[in-house]
Design a protein around this motif. Structure first.
Motif, PDB file in Angstrom:
ATOM      1  N   GLU A  23      44.785  48.238  42.843  1.00  0.00           N
ATOM      2  CA  GLU A  23      45.064  47.125  42.545  1.00  0.00           C
ATOM      3  C   GLU A  23      45.000  46.809  40.760  1.00  0.00           C
ATOM      4  N   LEU A  36      45.267  38.005  50.578  1.00  0.00           N
ATOM      5  CA  LEU A  36      44.837  38.595  51.524  1.00  0.00           C
ATOM      6  C   LEU A  36      45.988  38.451  52.683  1.00  0.00           C
ATOM      7  N   ASP A  87      37.114  44.998  54.134  1.00  0.00           N
ATOM      8  CA  ASP A  87      36.662  45.204  53.214  1.00  0.00           C
ATOM      9  C   ASP A  87      36.944  43.584  52.773  1.00  0.00           C
ATOM     10  N   LYS A  88      38.077  43.296  52.762  1.00  0.00           N
ATOM     11  CA  LYS A  88      38.643  42.124  52.549  1.00  0.00           C
ATOM     12  C   LYS A  88      37.706  40.910  53.226  1.00  0.00           C
TER      13      LYS A  88
END
Length: 120
Positions: A23, A36, A87-88
């Motif tokens: 990131e 996503l 996680d997202k």
């Protein structure tokens, strides 16, 4: 193979630490992090390549390089992607894995127990 004392939870932590590094790079290079849907496409791309590597391992598809090493790498990346996507999406993957495997195992054991045996 070395065993991680934290199991899947430890693997998830490692995956998210690595994702945080990506990131930072994305922010520098793109001015934003992957969405996503972009993450999902990355996962499906790597998962599809596993299919080609399986063909290569079966000698029906040629690739450059070491098939075994590539398989290890891509399978590990697919696991990484699963942790990142979970996680997202707010999924506790270690818990979901354990619950799912317990449910499947119980169902299969029941089916095997109830199924007619080999002439027994």
């Amino acid at each position: 193979m070395s065993e991680n004392p934290n199991g899947l939870a430890g693997a998830a932590e490692t995956a998210l630490r690595v994702r945080a590094h990506y990131e930072q790079l994305e922010q520098r290079l793109l001015g934003r992090t992957w969405t996503l849907p972009e993450l999902a496409v990355g996962f499906t791309n790597d998962a599809a390549y596993v299919g080609r590597l399986v063909l290569a391992a079966e000698h029906t598809w040629d690739i450059d390089g070491d098939v075994g090493a590539e398989l290890r790498h891509k399978l590990a990346e697919c696991l990484w992607w699963a942790f990142v996507l979970a996680d997202k999406l707010g999924v506790d993957l270690p818990e979901a894995y354990e619950a799912t495997m317990d449910r499947i195992d119980t169902g299969l054991r029941t089916t095997l127990h109830d199924a007619p045996g080999d002439g027994q």
